[in-house]
Design a protein around this motif. Structure first.
Motif, short mmCIF file in Angstrom:
data_model
loop_
_atom_site.label_atom_id
_atom_site.label_comp_id
_atom_site.label_asym_id
_atom_site.label_seq_id
_atom_site.Cartn_x
_atom_site.Cartn_y
_atom_site.Cartn_z
N ASN A 1 15.15 -1.95 6.85
CA ASN A 1 14.45 -2.16 8.13
C ASN A 1 13.87 -0.88 8.70
OD1 ASN A 1 14.62 -5.09 9.12
ND2 ASN A 1 16.65 -4.74 8.30
N SER A 2 14.51 0.27 8.45
CA SER A 2 13.96 1.52 8.98
C SER A 2 12.89 2.09 8.06
CB SER A 2 15.08 2.55 9.17
OG SER A 2 15.62 2.96 7.93
N TRP A 3 13.05 1.91 6.75
CA TRP A 3 12.19 2.56 5.77
C TRP A 3 11.03 1.66 5.35
CZ3 TRP A 3 14.62 5.18 0.82
CH2 TRP A 3 13.72 6.13 0.33
N ASN A 4 11.30 0.37 5.16
CA ASN A 4 10.27 -0.56 4.70
C ASN A 4 9.57 -1.28 5.85
OD1 ASN A 4 11.05 0.13 2.10
ND2 ASN A 4 12.41 -1.62 1.87
N VAL A 5 10.35 -1.80 6.79
CA VAL A 5 9.79 -2.61 7.87
C VAL A 5 9.30 -1.74 9.03
CG1 VAL A 5 10.25 -4.45 9.54
CG2 VAL A 5 11.22 -4.59 7.23
N GLY A 6 10.02 -0.67 9.34
CA GLY A 6 9.68 0.16 10.50
C GLY A 6 8.25 0.65 10.53
N PRO A 7 7.75 1.26 9.44
CA PRO A 7 6.36 1.73 9.45
C PRO A 7 5.34 0.61 9.65
CG PRO A 7 7.58 2.80 7.69
CD PRO A 7 8.47 1.72 8.23
N ILE A 8 5.67 -0.59 9.19
CA ILE A 8 4.75 -1.72 9.38
C ILE A 8 4.68 -2.08 10.86
CG2 ILE A 8 4.24 -4.11 8.71
CD1 ILE A 8 6.06 -3.66 6.26
N ALA A 9 5.84 -2.10 11.51
CA ALA A 9 5.87 -2.41 12.94
C ALA A 9 5.05 -1.41 13.74
CB ALA A 9 7.31 -2.44 13.44
N LEU A 10 5.15 -0.13 13.37
CA LEU A 10 4.39 0.90 14.08
C LEU A 10 2.89 0.77 13.84
CD1 LEU A 10 6.71 3.99 13.48
CD2 LEU A 10 6.41 2.70 15.60
N ALA A 11 2.51 0.28 12.64
CA ALA A 11 1.08 0.13 12.32
C ALA A 11 0.49 -1.17 12.85
CB ALA A 11 0.89 0.20 10.80
N PHE A 12 1.34 -2.10 13.24
CA PHE A 12 0.88 -3.44 13.59
C PHE A 12 -0.11 -3.48 14.76
CE2 PHE A 12 2.31 -8.01 14.72
CZ PHE A 12 1.34 -8.55 13.91
N PRO A 13 0.14 -2.78 15.86
CA PRO A 13 -0.83 -2.82 16.97
C PRO A 13 -2.21 -2.34 16.55
CG PRO A 13 1.25 -1.92 17.73
CD PRO A 13 1.35 -2.00 16.25
N GLU A 14 -2.28 -1.23 15.81
CA GLU A 14 -3.57 -0.70 15.38
C GLU A 14 -4.26 -1.65 14.42
OE1 GLU A 14 -6.77 1.71 15.43
OE2 GLU A 14 -4.97 1.89 16.69
N PHE A 15 -3.46 -2.28 13.54
CA PHE A 15 -4.04 -3.24 12.59
C PHE A 15 -4.69 -4.41 13.33
CE2 PHE A 15 -3.80 -7.22 10.28
CZ PHE A 15 -4.43 -6.91 9.09
N LEU A 16 -3.97 -5.00 14.29
CA LEU A 16 -4.51 -6.14 15.03
C LEU A 16 -5.77 -5.75 15.81
CD1 LEU A 16 -1.31 -7.91 16.40
CD2 LEU A 16 -2.80 -8.66 14.53
N LYS A 17 -5.74 -4.57 16.41
CA LYS A 17 -6.92 -4.10 17.15
C LYS A 17 -8.12 -3.95 16.22
CE LYS A 17 -8.30 -0.38 20.32
NZ LYS A 17 -7.84 0.88 20.96
#
Length: 329
Positions: A79-95
């Motif tokens: 969750n910290s290594w695989n999922v965490g970076p995705i969560a941080l990138a998610f707002p920019e991706f949606l925008k």
């Protein structure tokens, strides 16, 4: 901070000690600066991940001992290594994508986070350390929790089998925990049980008499024909509808007259969904273009595949369910 504790092996050290240790003793064991170690320990105690016995002295508690478990460690790293970076990138991706539905596994926040064109599962397989954490997490995810076999009438399904008929096929079953669980649940069953997964996984399958491990890609035609049960645990929720239909149709083409497909996944209510299920839904969407589905969405998906849901057994909160599916005709 728990991840840092794992990196330093703090939870194992405290769990093995059996009593309290001073900050200086812990710092010496982990090879870190005493002041830094003390601040980390103070934080971990504040969230009850460890216990504090007196000034600058700490010990293991139940959470500490849980964090020493390899499966729980795998979950934290995943969750910290695989999922965490995705969560941080998610707002920019949606925008960037103007807040449109995410429908392709190769166009998600995952690709943005890891600067890759690969879908998540292919990328994971190319990164052994990431993949090992994911697999340990998957193996331990339901450890000690109520099994679907306690609710679904699986023993009834073992009756009246043809002598050579395969009883149970676990599609995408990893190293075989569910397949082995079925054999242990019905030890008298003589018909074969099969676990299927990718070629890189099968060499690590659990060795169990009566359970056969088979390399198989579920986007290809199902080679095992006419089995009584085709089972998929947490498979369909990993894929958008188009890909999920492809998996289901490959399985449906192998069904015999008394076969069923069992989908072990969450069935969400149409309103008032539990927070944990919505967290998983965001994770599925941001990394895989997939989703957790409501009963209405499950019915729509099965209709696209030429299947119908004839029964649903909910066996654990929140919403863990077995959907028993058969062809429409």
């Amino acid at each position: 901070m728990v991840r840092i504790g794992l990196d330093l092996d703090l939870f194992n050290i405290l769990s093995q000690e059996g009593g309290s240790l001073s900050v200086a003793e812990i710092a010496a064991k982990v090879g870190a600066a005493p002041t830094l170690t003390g601040r980390i320990l103070r934080y971990l105690n504040s969230v009850r991940a460890i216990g504090e016995t007196s000034k600058d002295h700490f010990e293991a508690n139940n959470i500490t001992r849980s964090l020493s478990d390899p499966g729980v460690r795998g979950a934290i790293y995943h969750n910290s290594w695989n999922v965490g970076p995705i969560a941080l990138a998610f707002p920019e991706f949606l925008k960037k994508h103007k807040y449109q539905d995410i429908t392709s596994p190769t166009t998600t926040a995952f690709q943005l986070a890891y600067n890759t064109e690969l879908p998540a599962f292919l990328w994971l397989q190319s990164e052994p350390e990431h993949y090992s954490h994911f697999n340990r997490y998957m193996q331990a995810e339901q450890q000690g929790l109520q099994s679907w076999m306690e609710t679904y009438p699986i023993e009834e399904k073992s009756h009246d089998l043809e002598p050579e008929q395969i009883f149970f096929v676990d599609i995408g079953g990893g190293i075989g925990h569910q397949a082995v669980g079925v054999k242990q649940w019905i030890p008298q069953i003589e018909n074969q049980i099969i676990v299927q997964d990718q070629e890189v996984v099968i060499p690590h399958a659990i060795q169990q008499e009566g359970v056969k491990a088979m390399a198989y890609d579920f986007f290809q035609p199902q080679p095992v024909k006419g089995a009584r049960i085709y089972y998929m645990r947490s498979i369909i929720h990993d894929w958008p509808d188009e890909k999920a239909v492809e998996i289901l149709k490959n399985t449906m083409d192998a069904l015999g007259p008394d076969s069923v497909i069992l989908i072990d996944d969450r069935v969400l209510p149409n309103a008032g969904v539990h927070w944990y299920a919505t967290v998983l839904d965001m994770t599925m969407m941001s990394g895989l273009a997939a989703q957790e589905r409501t009963e209405e969405q499950w019915n729509n998906l099965m209709e696209k595949a030429g299947l119908k849901i004839q029964n649903v057994w909910t066996y654990r909160h929140p919403y863990h369910s077995i959907l028993e599916c058969v062809p429409v005709n």
